[in-house]
Structures are given as structure tokens and as C-alpha cells.
Motif scaffolding. Sequence first.
Motif, mmCIF file in Angstrom:
data_model
loop_
_atom_site.group_PDB
_atom_site.id
_atom_site.type_symbol
_atom_site.label_atom_id
_atom_site.label_comp_id
_atom_site.label_asym_id
_atom_site.label_seq_id
_atom_site.Cartn_x
_atom_site.Cartn_y
_atom_site.Cartn_z
ATOM 1 N N ILE A 3 0.865 -1.191 0.000
ATOM 2 C CA ILE A 3 0.000 0.000 0.000
ATOM 3 C C ILE A 3 0.900 1.239 0.000
ATOM 4 O O ILE A 3 1.758 1.392 0.867
ATOM 5 N N ASP A 4 0.664 2.108 -0.980
ATOM 6 C CA ASP A 4 1.405 3.373 -1.035
ATOM 7 C C ASP A 4 0.634 4.437 -0.256
ATOM 8 O O ASP A 4 -0.482 4.811 -0.626
ATOM 9 N N VAL A 5 1.255 4.895 0.824
ATOM 10 C CA VAL A 5 0.590 5.823 1.738
ATOM 11 C C VAL A 5 1.161 7.229 1.571
ATOM 12 O O VAL A 5 2.361 7.406 1.355
ATOM 13 N N GLY A 6 0.288 8.227 1.693
ATOM 14 C CA GLY A 6 0.729 9.618 1.735
ATOM 15 C C GLY A 6 0.479 10.172 3.123
ATOM 16 O O GLY A 6 -0.591 9.956 3.699
ATOM 17 N N VAL A 7 1.472 10.874 3.683
ATOM 18 C CA VAL A 7 1.364 11.392 5.055
ATOM 19 C C VAL A 7 1.274 12.921 5.025
ATOM 20 O O VAL A 7 2.158 13.594 4.468
ATOM 21 N N ILE A 8 0.226 13.452 5.643
ATOM 22 C CA ILE A 8 0.010 14.915 5.699
ATOM 23 C C ILE A 8 0.332 15.400 7.107
ATOM 24 O O ILE A 8 -0.372 15.060 8.068
ATOM 25 N N GLY A 9 1.408 16.181 7.242
ATOM 26 C CA GLY A 9 1.814 16.688 8.559
ATOM 27 C C GLY A 9 2.932 15.823 9.117
ATOM 28 O O GLY A 9 2.686 14.721 9.587
ATOM 29 N N VAL A 10 4.148 16.341 9.022
ATOM 30 C CA VAL A 10 5.293 15.509 9.413
ATOM 31 C C VAL A 10 5.987 16.102 10.642
ATOM 32 O O VAL A 10 7.194 16.301 10.670
ATOM 33 N N GLY A 11 5.166 16.374 11.676
ATOM 34 C CA GLY A 11 5.707 16.828 12.960
ATOM 35 C C GLY A 11 6.052 15.619 13.808
ATOM 36 O O GLY A 11 6.510 14.580 13.304
ATOM 37 N N HIS A 23 10.016 1.303 8.634
ATOM 38 C CA HIS A 23 11.000 0.355 9.183
ATOM 39 C C HIS A 23 10.409 -0.777 10.027
ATOM 40 O O HIS A 23 11.121 -1.721 10.346
ATOM 41 N N VAL A 24 9.148 -0.655 10.428
ATOM 42 C CA VAL A 24 8.608 -1.649 11.361
ATOM 43 C C VAL A 24 7.497 -2.483 10.724
ATOM 44 O O VAL A 24 7.476 -3.699 10.864
ATOM 45 N N LEU A 25 6.591 -1.838 10.010
ATOM 46 C CA LEU A 25 5.393 -2.522 9.527
ATOM 47 C C LEU A 25 5.640 -3.139 8.161
ATOM 48 O O LEU A 25 6.612 -2.820 7.468
ATOM 49 N N SER A 26 4.722 -4.035 7.766
ATOM 50 C CA SER A 26 4.899 -4.697 6.469
ATOM 51 C C SER A 26 3.742 -4.349 5.532
ATOM 52 O O SER A 26 2.654 -3.966 5.974
ATOM 53 N N GLY A 27 4.021 -4.461 4.233
ATOM 54 C CA GLY A 27 2.990 -4.255 3.220
ATOM 55 C C GLY A 27 2.680 -2.795 2.959
ATOM 56 O O GLY A 27 1.604 -2.472 2.437
ATOM 57 N N VAL A 28 3.592 -1.925 3.298
ATOM 58 C CA VAL A 28 3.325 -0.487 3.156
ATOM 59 C C VAL A 28 4.603 0.264 2.793
ATOM 60 O O VAL A 28 5.708 -0.153 3.149
ATOM 61 N N ARG A 29 4.406 1.370 2.067
ATOM 62 C CA ARG A 29 5.533 2.228 1.680
ATOM 63 C C ARG A 29 5.041 3.672 1.801
ATOM 64 O O ARG A 29 3.884 3.959 1.478
ATOM 65 N N VAL A 30 5.888 4.568 2.288
ATOM 66 C CA VAL A 30 5.530 5.990 2.310
ATOM 67 C C VAL A 30 5.885 6.562 0.939
ATOM 68 O O VAL A 30 7.060 6.708 0.592
ATOM 69 N N ALA A 45 11.491 13.704 3.897
ATOM 70 C CA ALA A 45 11.495 12.857 2.690
ATOM 71 C C ALA A 45 12.915 12.445 2.320
ATOM 72 O O ALA A 45 13.147 11.306 1.875
ATOM 73 N N ALA A 46 13.857 13.336 2.531
ATOM 74 C CA ALA A 46 15.243 13.055 2.115
ATOM 75 C C ALA A 46 15.829 11.872 2.867
ATOM 76 O O ALA A 46 16.754 11.208 2.385
ATOM 77 N N ASP A 47 15.294 11.588 4.039
ATOM 78 C CA ASP A 47 15.824 10.487 4.858
ATOM 79 C C ASP A 47 15.154 9.151 4.559
ATOM 80 O O ASP A 47 15.477 8.149 5.177
ATOM 81 N N LEU A 48 14.177 9.156 3.642
ATOM 82 C CA LEU A 48 13.392 7.931 3.431
ATOM 83 C C LEU A 48 13.895 7.152 2.214
ATOM 84 O O LEU A 48 14.322 7.747 1.215
ATOM 85 N N PRO A 49 13.806 5.823 2.284
ATOM 86 C CA PRO A 49 14.395 4.984 1.240
ATOM 87 C C PRO A 49 13.687 5.047 -0.114
ATOM 88 O O PRO A 49 14.332 4.899 -1.137
ATOM 89 N N ASP A 50 12.377 5.321 -0.133
ATOM 90 C CA ASP A 50 11.643 5.222 -1.399
ATOM 91 C C ASP A 50 11.445 6.568 -2.095
ATOM 92 O O ASP A 50 10.576 6.686 -2.972
ATOM 93 N N SER A 51 12.252 7.561 -1.720
ATOM 94 C CA SER A 51 12.167 8.898 -2.324
ATOM 95 C C SER A 51 10.719 9.358 -2.518
ATOM 96 O O SER A 51 10.249 9.544 -3.656
ATOM 97 N N PRO A 52 9.981 9.547 -1.437
ATOM 98 C CA PRO A 52 8.582 9.970 -1.583
ATOM 99 C C PRO A 52 8.466 11.332 -2.244
ATOM 100 O O PRO A 52 9.356 12.173 -2.123
ATOM 101 N N THR A 53 7.357 11.514 -2.968
ATOM 102 C CA THR A 53 7.074 12.816 -3.572
ATOM 103 C C THR A 53 6.725 13.794 -2.456
ATOM 104 O O THR A 53 5.970 13.452 -1.540
#
Length: 338
Positions: A3-11, A23-30, A45-53
Motif C-alpha cells: 500500500i502506497d501511503v501519503g502522510v500529511i503533517g510531518v511533525g 522500518h517496522v510494519l509490512s505491506g506499506v511504503r511511504v 522525505a530526504a531520509d526515506l528509502p523510497d524517495s517519496p514525492t
Amino acid sequence: MTIDVGVIGVGMIGQDHIRRLTHVLSGVRVAAVTDVDLDRARTVAADLPDSPTVHDSGEDLIADPRVDAVVVTSWGPTHEGYVLAAIAAGKQVFCEKPLATTEEACSRIVDAEVATGRRLVSVGFMRRYDDQYRAMKAVVTGGEIGSALVMHAAHRNPSVPDFFTSDMIINDSTVHDIDVARWMFDDEIAAVTVLKPRVSSKARDGFHDPLLVLLEMASGVIVDVEASVNAGFGYDIRGEVVCEDGTVELSEAAGAIVKGAGRFGGRVPTDWRERFVRAFDAELQAWIDAVAAGGTTGPSAWDGYAATVACETGLRALASGVREPVTMRERPDLYKES
Ligand code: NAD
Ligand code: ISE
């Protein structure tokens, strides 16, 4: 399936959820992130492996066809707009508590979801996934110690940030205890009374801290919640249900009790991230699995609505100093099972 998830609000909690989703859950990517603070979103975003938009706005993120499902972790007053946009887009949305900050806003979300004919909204009341609370509920509903009479609860925060207002003791902190009460007893809250003990010398100007919030369930069970935001010594969450033939209480959260030199003790969690780490993991994994299966799970928009109505009633009771009855709309059929 991923599941490709989008996260709104990265506080604070947005980043914590991104860590577990990555890093913990399965079946999901940010797959996408955004924040009104775009620099913060780019840094995360710069710290994440899948280069999220990195999207310029939450609305753009929700409209992104690569985003399968949405996680809303921005400030409470911004939740309504994002949840409504996700419903309009037909996307599953996990929204951190509160669902929205007013009864009217929650009602608009309920109406929009009901109009689609299916559940799309899940609210982040993670205590329902905590092993200790689940064990307590199993005892209460199992009936082995008789019918419940009273629940004692405490919600002690070590401190809170500067933006935290006095009202938030009820609608940001006690809202969790309100949800626990509804869930623990499968019942609605009928009335709220708020008592104001002596004010802590550590309380900021204008704060009634601590508060004693009394929740009267429709069945007659009474839940008392001691809520404070300046406990200093750590994050201390307590609960005990008194039944006709016994009691059941949450155990200490510390993994180990150390005895030595004639004393015993253990660690007090620093904050909600530490105390509820496994509950958050379980909550979001359950949601991801449900989304992958084509649906949702967890606390519903109705649960979010009911909690916000109880909070508003609590704020009225704080101001009036007397018992205030809770008045709710009728529960739509979509939520009859929740
Ligand atoms: P925070 O201030 O650390 O982070 C919020 C982030 O949202 C910030 O980066 C802010 O810039 C961003 N933001 C604000 N308005 C926005 C908008 N319109 N669009 C996009 N981004 C926006 O706050 P937090 O502690 O992470 O809390 C966020 C939410 O999570 C709140 O609703 C809070 O009640 C909830 N929360 C839940 C728990 C829990 O135990 N379940 C714990 C903490 C926070
Ligand atoms: C915070 O927003 C949370 O939701 C925590 O779980 C709660 O304990 C804390 O009081 C809130 O401020």
C-alpha cells in the motif's frame, strides 16, 4: 501487495508514524509527504528509502493517483478538510485524534462517509490496541469478576509544548480516556462533570491543572479521570475497573522491576511514544492490512464524533462547574457495529 501511503503533517507523530511505516510494519511504503512547513517535509522525505514525492499541499497529495491511502497527522483543526477530501477521492484515511475539533465538523465527516455507503475513515485512538487495555477489557466483558461499577483513570503528562492550551487538557489529552471509556464498556457517555482541584504551582497562567473529569456512562458506570500536564516525573497512564466481585488494573508499563538496597522500582515512560509504541504499531499494521483487503478497521468516524461531543460537553462542564448532559445525533446504520 504494498500500500502506497501519503502522510500529511510531518511533525512529532507524523515522523514517528513514518518511521514505523517505513522500518517496522509490512505491506506499506511511504510514497508521498507534505506539511505546511515544506522545508520540514523535504527534510523528512530526504531520509526515506523510497524517495517519496513532496507535495505542495495536502489536497495535491490526496489527488495523487500513486497514493492509495492517506495518513493525517497535521494539527487537529486541519483534519476535517483533509478527511473530507480523502472521502471525496474514495481513499481510505487514517486520521490522528481528534477526528475534528468541533461536533459540527465531525458531523460533516460522518455525513460524507455515510453518503458513500462504506467506511473510509479510521481514527487514531491507539489505546484500543494496547495489550494492557485489551487484557482489561477481556476481563470486564468476560464477566469473571462481575459487573463493572466504577473506573479510576489517570492521564499524567510530564509537560506539554507552549502551544498547548488549558482546554487541550480535555480535548487533546482526556479525549483518549473518553474513547477508552466508550470502548471499555461498549456504551455512550451520558453526562460529564469537571472538578477543579487545587492548581499545581507548575501550571501556566490560566490553566486549571490538574482536572478531575467525571464521565457518567449510560449504564450508570462512572469513570473518573485525573488529568494533568505538568506531572514532571514522566508519562504516567493508570486505569482500574472496580467490579462487583473484584478489580482489574493496568500493570506498570516498565518492562522490569528492579529490587535492591531495600527498595524496588522501574522506569516511567518518557512520553506517549514510549508508553504506546506497540499499540501504535499494532494499530497501523491492522489498518494497512485492512486497506490491502479493500476496507478499513479500528475506531470509526462515529467514535471520533462521539469523543469530540464528550470533549465539548467537558469544556462546558469546566466552565459551568455543574454536571452537563451529553447530547448526540442518532448513530447512522453504517456505524451500528462499531
Ligand atoms: P506537531 O506540531 O509536532 O506536528 C504537526 C505537523 O503538522 C507540523 O509539522 C505542522 O507544520 C503540520 N501542519 C499543521 N497544519 C498543517 C496543514 N494545514 N497541512 C499540513 N501540515 C500541517 O503535532 P503532533 O504532536 O505531531 O500532533 C499532530 C496530531 O496528532 C494532532 O492532532 C495530535 O492530537 C495528534 N497526536 C496524537 C497522539 C496519540 O497519542 N495518538 C500523540 C501525539 C499527537
Ligand atoms: C497527545 O497529543 C496525545 O495524544 C497523547 O497520547 C496524550 O497522552 C497527550 O496528552 C496529548 O497531548
